[in-house]
Design an enzyme around this catalytic site. Structure first.
Site, short mmCIF file in Angstrom:
data_model
loop_
_atom_site.label_atom_id
_atom_site.label_comp_id
_atom_site.label_asym_id
_atom_site.label_seq_id
_atom_site.Cartn_x
_atom_site.Cartn_y
_atom_site.Cartn_z
CG ASP A 100 12.26 -26.90 43.86
OD1 ASP A 100 12.60 -27.93 44.48
OD2 ASP A 100 13.06 -26.24 43.18
CG ASP A 122 18.33 -33.44 36.48
OD1 ASP A 122 19.46 -33.94 36.32
OD2 ASP A 122 18.05 -32.28 36.12
CE1 TYR A 199 13.19 -38.61 29.21
CE2 TYR A 199 11.84 -38.06 31.11
CZ TYR A 199 12.62 -37.68 30.04
OH TYR A 199 12.84 -36.34 29.81
#
Length: 218
Positions: A100, A122, A199
């Site tokens: 993380d 995100d 992406y």
């Protein structure tokens, strides 16, 4: 985003020689994990399927790269590209961590990194989750602890709201905005040498303009 569980992903990562386990023990000595320890270290946070960082590692053998991904099921896909694509064969300047990003200061020492890439992060669209965005002031404070004196953060997204938020956060964090564009692919300066992510290819193919900023602290 709902992620598909990949059976055996954790075991695959544990066995892979380029995935660093117990990453906190390398704090302050990351250069020694690479064959060429004199090279600068660049990281990508949220590397997805890995096309971006694998391409950079191939094109820049004089730079060491670390790909960081929170989800084992995503990281394993990047490793499959590395292991199975002939163009990435024999790369020695890349490592991976499954972790993380909020733990960055516990993993990297002061001034240990030279560049941080954030690509299509995100957006955490709800206001109460703003601190989780990788371009929030809280995250810039984390980057401040691990970047070299002249280190930079490069951020790309197709999300205009997130990009405008990020521009505000650069200023609130007391950083300097070195460059920005709301249309990367039509920017004659910032588009030079641009490496696209999966992406980026998808969204630009749909006609979405890609936004980019480069920032460093004062």
């Amino acid at each position: 985003m709902r992620l598909r569980n990949v059976p055996g992903a954790d075991a695959y990562l544990t066995a892979h020689p380029l995935v660093i386990k117990n990453e906190t023990r390398y704090r302050g000595s990351w250069k020694e994990t690479f064959e060429h320890s004199e090279n600068p270290i660049h990281i990508e946070i949220g590397m997805g399927k890995g096309k971006f960082i694998l391409t950079l590692a191939k094109e820049n053998p004089n730079i060491n790269y670390i790909g960081i991904e929170r989800y084992s099921s995503v990281l394993v896909r990047a490793l499959e590209h590395l292991d199975n694509d002939e163009e990435y064969k024999d790369l020695t300047n890349i490592r991976f961590i499954c972790m993380d990003a909020k733990e960055l200061p516990n993993v990297f020492a002061v001034g240990e990194l030279d560049k941080i890439y954030l690509n299509f992060s995100d957006p955490w669209p709800k206001a109460r989750h703003a601190k989780r965005r990788l371009t929030s002031r809280e995250y810039f404070e984390r980057y401040d602890k691990i970047l070299a004196f002249d280190g930079v953060v490069e951020f790309k997204t197709d999300n205009k709201e997130l990009f405008e938020f990020s521009l505000e956060q650069v200023d609130l964090a007391g950083w300097i905005l070195l460059a920005k564009t709301f249309d990367l692919h039509n920017d004659p300066t910032l588009s030079r040498g641009n490496v696209m992510t999966e992406y980026e290819e998808k969204f630009s193919g749909l006609g979405h303009p890609i936004h980019k900023l480069i920032a460093m602290r004062q």
